[in-house]
Each structure stands twice: as C-alpha cells, then as structure tokens.
Design a protein around this motif. Structure first.
Motif, short mmCIF file in Angstrom:
data_model
loop_
_atom_site.label_atom_id
_atom_site.label_comp_id
_atom_site.label_asym_id
_atom_site.label_seq_id
_atom_site.Cartn_x
_atom_site.Cartn_y
_atom_site.Cartn_z
N SER A 101 34.34 39.66 -30.66
CA SER A 101 34.28 38.68 -31.74
C SER A 101 34.55 37.29 -31.20
O SER A 101 35.43 37.08 -30.36
N ASN A 102 33.75 36.32 -31.67
CA ASN A 102 33.88 34.94 -31.20
C ASN A 102 33.73 34.00 -32.38
O ASN A 102 32.77 34.12 -33.15
N PRO A 103 34.67 33.05 -32.57
CA PRO A 103 34.53 32.10 -33.68
C PRO A 103 33.22 31.31 -33.63
O PRO A 103 32.73 30.87 -34.67
N VAL A 104 32.67 31.11 -32.44
CA VAL A 104 31.38 30.43 -32.28
C VAL A 104 30.29 31.49 -32.06
O VAL A 104 30.43 32.34 -31.18
N GLN A 105 29.26 31.47 -32.88
CA GLN A 105 28.22 32.50 -32.79
C GLN A 105 27.51 32.48 -31.45
O GLN A 105 26.93 31.47 -31.05
N VAL A 163 32.96 30.76 -42.51
CA VAL A 163 32.40 31.95 -41.88
C VAL A 163 33.02 32.18 -40.51
O VAL A 163 33.25 33.32 -40.10
N ASN A 164 33.34 31.11 -39.78
CA ASN A 164 33.94 31.27 -38.45
C ASN A 164 35.34 31.87 -38.53
O ASN A 164 35.79 32.53 -37.58
N ASP A 165 36.05 31.64 -39.66
CA ASP A 165 37.38 32.23 -39.83
C ASP A 165 37.32 33.75 -39.86
O ASP A 165 38.29 34.43 -39.49
N LEU A 166 36.21 34.30 -40.33
CA LEU A 166 36.06 35.75 -40.41
C LEU A 166 35.93 36.40 -39.04
O LEU A 166 36.09 37.61 -38.91
N TYR A 167 35.62 35.60 -38.03
CA TYR A 167 35.49 36.13 -36.67
C TYR A 167 36.74 35.81 -35.85
O TYR A 167 36.74 35.98 -34.63
#
Length: 260
Positions: free
Chosen positions: A194-198, A125-129
């Motif tokens: 957008s950030n890989p970490v929510q 999911v983090n790849d999508l950000y």
C-alpha cells in the motif's frame, strides 16, 4: 463423301476462354466467401474477448471499497472488500488492539487483511492507503475470534480509529489491486503493498495479463457515490485484429454498491 464431325480451332479456343472465365469467377467467389467467414469468426472472437474482459474487470471492481478507487492515466487502483460486519466497540485502552464486532457469517481469509471504518467525510482517498495512527485503516489483523459473542478482531499493533460509522459498519479489506494498460496489454497487479501515492503502474508484486491486442489508450473514469446512487466506474477499450487491423470498441459501466 461425308465430312468427318469435329471441332474447329476457333471453337476450341472459345471453349477454353469460357472455361477460364467460369473458373476465375468460381475461384473469386470461393475466396470471397472464405475471407468473409474468416472475418466473421475474427469479429466474433474479438466480441467474446471484449465480453470476457469486461466481465472480469466488472467482477473485480464490484468488490472495491467505493472511496478507495483512484485513477491515473490508463491505471485504476482500489482496495478490495473481503468481508463486512457491524462493530460493537472500537479499540480501547490499555492495548487499543481489539475490536468487538458482530460475528462474521464467514470469517474472511486474513493474510494481509486490515479493518476499515467509514472513510467518508473529510477523509481523502490517499488516507485510505495509509495506516497512520489515528486513521481510518488499521494495522494488519492478526486473528479473528468468531466463536465468542461479540466476536473479536485482534490487531497486530495498537490503533485508534479517527472516525465512527453512523451505521457502525466495519469492512475487512485486502491489499490494493491495480489494472494498468501497457502497450497492447492490460495487466492486473496485486501483492505490491500500500502506498499513499498511486503507483501507475506498480513496480513490484504479481503481474498477470488480463487482455491483449489493445489499441489506443484504455480510459477509466470514476464518479463517487451520492445519496441517490452508489459509486460508478466507466471504462472503455478497443481490441484490434493483428492481421486485418480491424478494431472493436468496448465500453462498460460498473456500479459499486458497498455503503458506509
């Protein structure tokens, strides 16, 4: 000699006492009836507020790319799908900045739009950000030429996609959106990047109040899609009357049907 007609003191006292009892009962009856009407109105107001909030959240979530959903505490974040089509050819040299696609039925508003292809399999999911190259999400889309066949998506920078879609599906996605509870309020966050970490909650961008008078923690849960069904998001919250303290629990499930 005839006696004069009249009331004795005892009779007058008895009448006064009876009238006082009747008046007390009448006032109590009116008070209880009025309070009952106010309580019913308050419950109806909270029920309507619960329906409105649930519908707003549901409509937002139905536009999410299924695997972009991620939760943290009382926050949920997703990437909204602006439009979708089928690609004919992915980026190729020498520029690696054009994608040939079937024409859009309606050209999406660009702004901070990006192209996303597949995103399933080994993708997290983090790849999508992330917009790393190669990756499943492109850099910003600079323009879309929908007047030619095939239509052409022009990217702002060179990019190679790390995956291909079995159905050749391409999604145009917008910037991330989050819903987060803070105290008695539920906020909607947008335009924060957008950030890989929510971020939970985001500290920049635009914040709007979606609901108030929440009590307890708002709970979000996410079940990823399977071969038998789409993604499923469940959420629950409780609305409280600030005056009476009476509360109304609300729960909802939203199925997200977007497919790869």
């Amino acid at each position: 000699m005839r006696r004069s007609a009249g009331f004795t003191l005892v009779e007058l006292v008895m009448v006064i006492v009876l009238l006082a009892i009747i008046a007390t009962i009448s006032v109590q009856f009116v008070t209880l009836s009025t309070q009952g009407a106010l309580d019913v109105g308050s419950r109806q107001k909270r029920a309507l507020q619960g329906v409105v909030v649930s519908e707003q959240v549901s409509r937002e979530l139905r536009h999410a790319f299924p695997l972009s959903l991620r939760t943290s505490g009382s926050c949920i974040e997703w990437l909204p799908v602006l439009s979708a089509t089928s690609y004919i050819g992915l980026t190729r040299g020498p520029g690696f900045d054009e994608i040939d696609v079937a024409p859009f039925a309606s050209v999406p508003s660009l702004g901070d739009a990006r192209a996303l292809i597949y995103g399933y399999g080994s993708t997290t999911v983090n790849d999508l950000y992330s917009t790393s190259n190669p990756g499943v999400v492109s850099p910003l889309i600079s323009s879309i030429d929908n007047s030619v066949s095939p239509a052409v998506i022009n990217l702002s920078a060179a990019h190679r996609f790390s995956q291909r879609s079995p159905e050749r599906r391409l999604f145009v996605i917008g910037t991330p959106v989050s819903l987060c509870q803070s105290g008695r309020f539920l906020y909607r966050y947008s335009d924060y990047g957008s950030n890989p970490v929510q971020p939970a909650p985001p500290v920049t961008g635009t914040r709007e109040v979606l609901a108030a008078n929440l009590t307890g923690a708002m709970d979000f849960s996410f079940n990823p899609p399977t071969l038998q069904r789409g993604a499923l998001v469940s959420f629950s919250f409780t609305l409280e009357d600030p005056h009476s303290g009476e509360s109304t629990p609300v729960s909802q499930e939203v199925q997200i049907r977007n497919v790869p």
